[in-house]
Enzyme design. Sequence first.
Site, mmCIF file in Angstrom:
data_model
loop_
_atom_site.group_PDB
_atom_site.id
_atom_site.type_symbol
_atom_site.label_atom_id
_atom_site.label_comp_id
_atom_site.label_asym_id
_atom_site.label_seq_id
_atom_site.Cartn_x
_atom_site.Cartn_y
_atom_site.Cartn_z
ATOM 1 N N HIS A 1 0.909 -1.042 0.027
ATOM 2 C CA HIS A 1 -0.084 -0.006 -0.183
ATOM 3 C C HIS A 1 0.856 0.979 0.002
ATOM 4 O O HIS A 1 2.048 1.264 0.360
ATOM 5 C CB HIS A 1 -0.926 -0.066 1.245
ATOM 6 C CG HIS A 1 -0.399 0.392 2.493
ATOM 7 N ND1 HIS A 1 -0.308 1.864 2.788
ATOM 8 C CD2 HIS A 1 0.339 -0.276 3.385
ATOM 9 C CE1 HIS A 1 0.226 1.971 4.106
ATOM 10 N NE2 HIS A 1 0.588 1.043 4.394
ATOM 11 N N CYS A 2 0.215 2.364 -0.602
ATOM 12 C CA CYS A 2 1.020 3.432 -0.481
ATOM 13 C C CYS A 2 0.054 4.607 0.025
ATOM 14 O O CYS A 2 -0.803 4.100 1.155
ATOM 15 C CB CYS A 2 1.448 3.942 -1.877
ATOM 16 S SG CYS A 2 0.258 4.081 -3.111
ATOM 17 N N GLN A 3 0.119 5.899 -0.356
ATOM 18 C CA GLN A 3 -0.765 6.835 0.387
ATOM 19 C C GLN A 3 -2.322 6.742 -0.425
ATOM 20 O O GLN A 3 -3.202 6.852 0.501
ATOM 21 C CB GLN A 3 -0.319 8.284 0.040
ATOM 22 C CG GLN A 3 -0.996 9.208 0.932
ATOM 23 C CD GLN A 3 -0.969 9.346 2.515
ATOM 24 O OE1 GLN A 3 0.054 8.741 2.815
ATOM 25 N NE2 GLN A 3 -1.829 9.823 2.991
#
Length: 116
Positions: free
Chosen positions: A78-80
């Site tokens: 996951h990222c932002q």
Amino acid sequence: MDKKEISHSELKALIGKSPDLLLIDVRTKEEVDKGKIPGSIHMPVDSVDRDLALDPAAFQAKFGVQKPSLDAPELVFHCQMGRRGALAVEKAQALGFTKARNYAGGYKEWSEKAGK
């Protein structure tokens, strides 16, 4: 074909319950320092190829967790907001991690829902 994304509720159900979950945060260190999803390990998107190619002992030494197997069922990036996470999944799949998935809501959705 395995779907490449996992929802907030699916991820929440795995956290703390599944011993197989490996949640990898691919944001920058600055972003991670502001807050992270519990239990995630940090692996910036630019180093995903290199880090996932480490031998198991080096991976364990660097991240403090066991290196996932190529068919690890619960390898989640996951990222932002989803874009870098999707890129990380592509990189992982190119290395043979067939079931890698992206938590597309990212930390943005996670933190919004955690705040409610």
